[in-house]
Design a protein around this motif. Structure first.
Motif, PDB file in Angstrom:
ATOM      1  N   HIS A  68       0.857  -1.181   0.000  1.00 60.04           N
ATOM      2  CA  HIS A  68       0.000   0.000   0.000  1.00 60.04           C
ATOM      3  C   HIS A  68       0.899   1.238   0.000  1.00 60.04           C
ATOM      4  O   HIS A  68       1.871   1.308   0.759  1.00 60.04           O
ATOM      5  N   ALA A  69       0.584   2.203  -0.839  1.00 64.06           N
ATOM      6  CA  ALA A  69       1.344   3.453  -0.886  1.00 64.06           C
ATOM      7  C   ALA A  69       0.490   4.521  -1.550  1.00 64.06           C
ATOM      8  O   ALA A  69      -0.366   4.221  -2.388  1.00 64.06           O
ATOM      9  N   SER A  70       0.739   5.763  -1.186  1.00 64.26           N
ATOM     10  CA  SER A  70      -0.055   6.862  -1.735  1.00 64.26           C
ATOM     11  C   SER A  70       0.455   7.336  -3.091  1.00 64.26           C
ATOM     12  O   SER A  70      -0.232   8.105  -3.777  1.00 64.26           O
ATOM     13  N   ASP A  71       1.645   6.870  -3.495  1.00 64.88           N
ATOM     14  CA  ASP A  71       2.243   7.366  -4.736  1.00 64.88           C
ATOM     15  C   ASP A  71       2.103   6.390  -5.904  1.00 64.88           C
ATOM     16  O   ASP A  71       2.784   6.514  -6.920  1.00 64.88           O
ATOM     17  N   ILE A  72       1.229   5.399  -5.800  1.00 59.64           N
ATOM     18  CA  ILE A  72       1.080   4.393  -6.856  1.00 59.64           C
ATOM     19  C   ILE A  72       0.451   5.003  -8.102  1.00 59.64           C
ATOM     20  O   ILE A  72      -0.530   5.733  -8.034  1.00 59.64           O
ATOM     21  N   ASN A  73       1.049   4.716  -9.240  1.00 63.03           N
ATOM     22  CA  ASN A  73       0.506   5.081 -10.545  1.00 63.03           C
ATOM     23  C   ASN A  73       0.514   3.860 -11.455  1.00 63.03           C
ATOM     24  O   ASN A  73       1.428   3.033 -11.381  1.00 63.03           O
ATOM     25  N   PHE A  74      -0.488   3.748 -12.317  1.00 64.26           N
ATOM     26  CA  PHE A  74      -0.529   2.694 -13.325  1.00 64.26           C
ATOM     27  C   PHE A  74      -0.622   3.333 -14.703  1.00 64.26           C
ATOM     28  O   PHE A  74      -1.220   4.393 -14.858  1.00 64.26           O
ATOM     29  N   TRP A  75      -0.043   2.665 -15.710  1.00 68.65           N
ATOM     30  CA  TRP A  75      -0.252   3.092 -17.087  1.00 68.65           C
ATOM     31  C   TRP A  75       0.076   1.951 -18.056  1.00 68.65           C
ATOM     32  O   TRP A  75       0.698   0.957 -17.696  1.00 68.65           O
TER      33      TRP A  75
END
Length: 340
Positions: A196-203
């Motif tokens: 879990h982390a607040s800086d997760i990005n997906f693309w």
């Protein structure tokens, strides 16, 4: 002639000169705009015609050639990609299609603000549904069956090379019209442990044929990972680091991707990853590739590179997927390839 008469004559002559100059400026600007909307000398022939998704032997793409059909979805014969282009009336920033289902990401500048939206398309390029986008269009994909559609937008920042950027990736089930607004709602397993982390990005989503498995890029703590996801379980699991914009091969055994080759630099090279052995093969393209590649077949990968001297324009290139051979120009002035 009296002094007053001379002054009036001079004033009248000045008004005529200024009016003529203004008319000339307007006509010159109109002529420049008209020329800018015409195909460049020696450029590809582009004509309006009916374009149907899923046509065998046709390669669809976003036309980048100068003229009235710039940014229109177009197609060429797969056996003659440098031949004449058939252009539709649909214009897109990003485009992809599979099995008669298409997705078009648009960015329309209005009087007060820019409007970004995703269009779900049928095989005749008719819009079935429209979805507002939270940011600037970046990536688009359709599953091999046409059931699932994915798109990625930049919510902040303008590119993956920006110092600070945030993305949002959505997946649409075209059968139920259920939209997953963000992959950040999925559970993450990183290096075998819940994460879990607040800086997760997906693309950069790419789909398998089973209408459940997908691959994408996960970014967190300044690291990128290739992830394998399950749509039914709403989970993603990391596989290997330093993988961006994956594209699954038609046989489902390999992923083409861009790999950052210098830490902190905006320089990527194109690789192919064997999903069984996790062995990486560097492709023959030596230019930096900032694109989500597309497989033309099980042996060839296509991708966009900036066109020389053309701001905001790109050419499509192809290269063998085994690391041999050499890159070749596929279609000049084009992007977003979608093979049938």
């Amino acid at each position: 002639m009296t002094p007053l008469g001379r002054r009036l004559l001079i004033l009248f002559t000045a008004v005529l000169l200024l009016a003529g100059l203004g008319t000339g400026v307007v006509l010159h600007a109109a002529a420049r705009a008209d020329r800018a909307d015409q195909p460049q000398s020696g450029g590809p022939a582009v004509s309006t015609g009916k374009l149907t998704l899923g046509q065998k032997g046709r390669l669809a793409f976003v036309n980048g050639a100068a003229g009235p059909h710039r940014t229109a979805v177009a197609s060429v014969p797969s056996t003659d990609p440098r031949g004449g282009r058939t252009a539709s009336d649909l214009k897109c920033a990003r485009f992809y299609a599979a099995t008669g289902t298409g997705v078009c990401l648009q960015s329309v500048t209005g009087v007060l603000k820019q409007s970004n939206r995703a269009l779900l398309l049928d095989r005749n390029l008719r819009t079935l549904r429209t979805f507002p986008l939270a940011g600037t269009p970046s990536r688009a994909r359709v599953s091999p069956s046409g059931r699932f559609v994915a798109w990625t937008v930049f919510v902040s920042g303008e590119s993956y090379s920006s110092a600070f950027f945030s993305t949002r990736t959505s997946i649409l089930d075209t059968r139920t019209m259920r939209l997953t607004p963000s992959l950040e709602s999925f559970s993450v397993v990183l290096d075998g442990k819940p994460y879990h982390a607040s800086d997760i990005n997906f693309w950069g989503v790419t789909f398998a044929k089973d209408d459940d498995t997908f691959y994408a890029t996960l970014n967190t703590a300044n690291r990128t990972y290739l992830i394998r996801g399950s749509l039914s379980r709403h989970t993603v699991t990391t596989l290997i680091q330093n993988v961006e914009c994956p594209s699954l091969s038609p046989d489902g055994t390999r992923v083409a991707f861009k790999k950052r080759v210098l830490s902190g630099a905006t320089l990527w090279h194109e690789y192919v990853l064997d999903l069984t052995t996790l062995h990486e093969t560097a492709l023959a393209e030596r230019h930096s590739v900032d694109d989500q590649a597309a497989w033309l077949d099980d042996h060839t990968v296509a991708y966009a590179l900036p066109a020389n001297g053309k701001v905001g324009s790109s050419d499509l290139w192809s290269v063998p997927a085994d690391g041999k051979g050499a890159p070749r120009l596929l279609i000049a002035g084009a992007s977003s390839p979608a093979p049938s």
